[in-house]
Every structure is written in structure tokens, then in C-alpha cells.
Design an enzyme around this catalytic site. Structure first.
Site, short mmCIF file in Angstrom:
data_model
loop_
_atom_site.label_atom_id
_atom_site.label_comp_id
_atom_site.label_asym_id
_atom_site.label_seq_id
_atom_site.Cartn_x
_atom_site.Cartn_y
_atom_site.Cartn_z
N GLY A 29 41.31 41.63 -8.67
CA GLY A 29 40.39 42.25 -9.64
C GLY A 29 39.01 41.68 -9.35
O GLY A 29 38.82 40.46 -9.28
N LYS A 47 40.09 51.06 -6.80
CA LYS A 47 41.46 51.09 -6.26
C LYS A 47 41.83 52.47 -5.72
O LYS A 47 41.48 53.50 -6.32
CB LYS A 47 42.42 50.68 -7.39
N ARG A 81 38.17 38.50 0.93
CA ARG A 81 38.38 39.95 0.76
C ARG A 81 37.03 40.65 0.90
O ARG A 81 36.01 40.12 0.47
CB ARG A 81 39.03 40.28 -0.60
N ASP A 118 34.99 48.16 -7.92
CA ASP A 118 34.85 46.99 -7.04
C ASP A 118 33.46 46.91 -6.42
O ASP A 118 33.03 45.82 -6.04
CB ASP A 118 35.92 47.03 -5.95
O1 MRU Z 1 43.19 45.06 -5.09
P1 MRU Z 1 42.78 44.64 -6.47
O2 MRU Z 1 43.95 44.50 -7.40
O3 MRU Z 1 41.88 43.43 -6.45
O4 MRU Z 1 41.92 45.86 -7.00
C1 MRU Z 1 41.45 45.85 -8.31
C2 MRU Z 1 40.72 47.07 -8.68
O5 MRU Z 1 40.53 47.97 -7.90
C3 MRU Z 1 40.13 47.11 -10.05
O6 MRU Z 1 40.12 48.42 -10.55
C4 MRU Z 1 38.69 46.61 -9.98
O7 MRU Z 1 38.63 45.39 -9.31
C5 MRU Z 1 38.09 46.46 -11.31
S1 MRU Z 1 38.79 45.04 -12.13
C6 MRU Z 1 37.99 44.78 -13.58
#
Ligand code: MRU
Length: 365
Positions: free
Chosen positions: A64, A268, A103, A257
Site C-alpha cells: 500500500g 492496482k 518497489r 500509487d
Molecule cells: O501492490 P500493493 O498492494 O502495494 O498495491 C496497493 C494499491 O494499489 C493501493 O490501491 C494503493 O497503494 C493505495 S493504498 C492507500
């Protein structure tokens, strides 16, 4: 990853304004709730080094966008704490470099590390760096929680559901991935808005996409919402179109993100198709993210680096094969939703309606 820890007083937010927290700072160690094991097991991992934090981000112990940035900031604070007196500057710089390689897509990681680096650049001694870097990491954590609470207010206003809007009927919404207390400094971005709707008795139901392949929706969002007694229905990602066609949902609410200068949004994988569906079915599409997710240095979504993860995430689940061995897999874990499919972007600074270059520039300079 070390299991022992000193018990030093907490200065970081000790609650997330919900029953759930993803990370706990103890001054000499960082504890992360291992999100790979949820919902079956609540297991905390104790970290005392920046390399342990970098590895945990890469392996998705913590995930996240905002939670990644906060964890990385604590990672830098841990590097300062462990640094040797002679080499402290080189060690902290190396830690920042390692963390920034963990990441690629969520800009909150780089935003937090740049903030830590600026503090580090102003330090003249190791003891000063230890104190200031720990304080800065805690500030990043606290500010994220405050931003989430502010965004919930702005979002309800944008939906025409804030105080003074009479007594509107409760609505149902659909969300994707996990954007709650597990993904942030606490409360949540999109899930924070959903929490606030529930607190105000304005929420009938949340439809939560299971979010293949890592299943953030079924493993994390459903768990988090059920813990807080928020009515949730879990659905396969492919069921979203049928749910919208049935007229069940007023808004799709998602996190982000990275948001670029023209209002494009990386989130996502699967978010883009939801935005297309929302437009087709005349359902509102809202993105909720703190300003640490905004990257005004990138002109558009096509500039965003999209993380590709191991094909095993699609071919198997916890070691159980779901596909023929060796099948070729395409596994980008984010996609880009063009700004023109988004009705409103909410940040703690306010709302950008029908986002585009001008609206983004007005709010973010
Ligand atoms: O791969 P992740 O679980 O880190 O991806 C998370 C997401 O895409 C969330 O929607 C995004 O980070 C917003 S979290 C408040």
C-alpha cells in the site's frame, strides 16, 4: 529479522483510528504485521535494520503506497541508529539507496525517502541524525493519518453527503485492492472514505473486488472491514460489471500509487477497467490519495514505471498450482487510469474535479 526488541516509548501514532494497524514503531525497531499471512494469521515481524525493511517492502510484508513510504522512512531511522560513528553518512546514504530500490510504482516511497534525505543533509553528527531522522519518520506517519481523516471529509463533501446535505439515503460503493489502515498510517484513503460513510450511517454496503492475483481485496479489505463491523460483500473482479449493471452501486472509490501532473492515476491492476465500467454505467469514479502520492514531475501516466512481479503470483497460490507448470504469464501489478475517466481526485488539500493539467496545477503548484 530479529525477534527481540527494546521497549522504548512510542511516539508514533499508536492507533489508526480503527482497530487495525500495519506498523508499530518502538524507537529501536519497527514491527510490521505480515500481510502475506492475513487473514489466517496475525504475525508481527520485528525489524532493526534498513535492509530488513527494504526486503519486507519488496516481499509485500507491508504494502500500500502510504504504508510503504512510512516504513521506508522508519528504515532510514533504523539505519541511523545502527550506523558506526566513522561511517555514519555513507551507511545512511546506502540505506536510502537500498530502500528506494524496493518497489518502483508508488511514489510515496521516493517522496518519503527524499524527505528523509533532506533532513539527513542538514545533520552534522550521528547523534543529531539519529534524533532528527526518527522524528521525521514519526512526523511522516502522523501526517499520513491526519491526511486520511481530512480526505474523508473532502470526499463526503464531493459526494454531496456532508453535514447540511439533509438526510440522504445510505449508498453502496465498490472498491478495489486494499486502501485501509493496513495500507496507510491508519484509517485509510478510499477505505477511510468508506469508513466515514459508515460512521455517518450513509453506507449501505461495500462491494470489495477480490483483486487478483495477490487478493488484497479478499485477504485484507474484507478482513479489515469485518473487524470494524462494516457491511462488506466480496466479489470476483469479473463480477464488478454485473454489480454495476444491476444499479447496486453509486460510487467506485479507489486509492492510488502515483498521480501525474495531468491527473492520470496508477493504481492496482484492474482499476482502469473499473473506470471504463463506471463511465459506461454512469457511476461516479473517485480516487482518494494523500498529496504524497502526487508526482507533478511526471507529465502523464505513460511515464510511470509499472511494476511487473513474478509469474508465480498468477500461476500458483501459496504453492498450490492454478495453471499448467511453466505457462507464460503477464503480471503487471498496476495499471494507469486516464484522467478523463475520473470524476474526482480527493487529497487532504482538497478535491480536483474532472482532473486535468489545470486543476492539478491549481492544487499542487
Ligand atoms: O501492490 P500493493 O498492494 O502495494 O498495491 C496497493 C494499491 O494499489 C493501493 O490501491 C494503493 O497503494 C493505495 S493504498 C492507500
Amino acid at each position: 529479522m530479529n525477534k527481540s526488541r527494546e521497549s522504548t516509548p512510542l511516539r508514533a501514532p499508536s492507533s489508526s483510528a480503527t482497530g487495525t494497524v500495519a506498523l508499530r514503531w518502538h524507537g529501536s525497531s519497527l514491527e510490521l504485521l505480515d500481510q502475506r499471512l492475513l487473514p489466517a494469521e496475525e504475525h508481527w515481524i520485528t525489524l532493526e535494520s534498513a535492509s530488513g525493511v527494504a526486503q519486507s517492502i519488496q516481499d509485500m510484508v507491508v504494502r500500500g503506497a502510504p504504508a510503504i513510504g512510512i516504513s521506508a522512512a522508519y528504515g532510514v531511522a533504523l539505519a541511523a541508529r545502527r550506523a558506526e560513528r566513522e561511517d555514519w553518512q555513507a551507511e545512511i546514504k546506502l540505506a536510502i539507496r537500498d530502500l528506494s530500490a524496493s518497489r518502483p510504482t508508488a511514489v510515496n516511497l521516493f517522496w518519503a525517502l527524499q524527505r528523509m534525505e533532506r533532513v539527513f543533509d542538514g545533520c552534522n553528527s550521528l547523534s543529531q541524525a539519529q534524533k532528527r531522522l526518527a522524528d521525521e519518520a514519526v512526523a511522516i506517519h502522523e501526517e499520513d493519518l491526519a491526511a486520511n481523516l481530512a480526505m474523508a471529509d473532502h470526499a463526503l463533501e464531493a459526494m454531496g453527503l456532508s453535514a447540511g446535505a439533509g438526510t440522504p439515503d445510505p449508498i453502496s460503493v465498490l472498491t478495489h485492492c486494499n486502501t485501509g489502515a493496513l495500507a496507510t498510517g491508519g484509517y485509510g484513503t478510499a477505505l477511510g472514505v468508506i469508513r466515514r460513510l459508515h460512521e455517518k450511517k450513509l453506507l449501505e454496503r461495500v462491494f470489495a473486488d477480490e483483486t487478483r492475483p495477490w487478493l488484497q481485496g479478499s485477504r485484507l479489505t474484507a478482513w479489515e472491514l469485518m473487524r470494524d463491523g462494516i457491511p462488506v460483500t466480496l466479489n470476483a473482479d469479473g463480477a464488478a460489471a454485473a454489480i454495476l449493471a444491476a444499479g447496486e452501486v453509486r460510487w467506485i472509490i479507489v486509492g492510488a500509487d502515483r498521480i501525474t501532473a495531468n491527473g492520470d492515476v496508477a493504481n492496482k491492476i484492474g482499476t482502469y477497467s473499473l473506470a471504463v465500467l463506471a463511465r459506461f454505467h454512469k457511476v461516479g469514479f473517485m480516487v482518494v490519495a494523500p498529496s504524497s502520492t502526487v508526482d507533478m514531475a511526471l507529465a502523464s501516466g505513460s511515464d510511470i514505471p509499472i511494476e511487473q512481479r513474478d509469474g508465480r503470483e498468477i500461476r500458483e497460490i501459496r504453492g498450490i498450482p492454478l495453471a499448467p507448470a511453466g505457462v507464460q504469464v503477464f503480471n503487471p501489478v498496476f495499471d494507469v487510469t486516464p484522467a478523463n475517466l475520473i470524476d474526482v481526485i480527493i487529497t487532504e488539500k482538497g478535491a480536483v474535479r474532472n482532473p486535468g493539467i489545470n486543476g492539478m496545477r491549481d492544487l499542487f503548484g
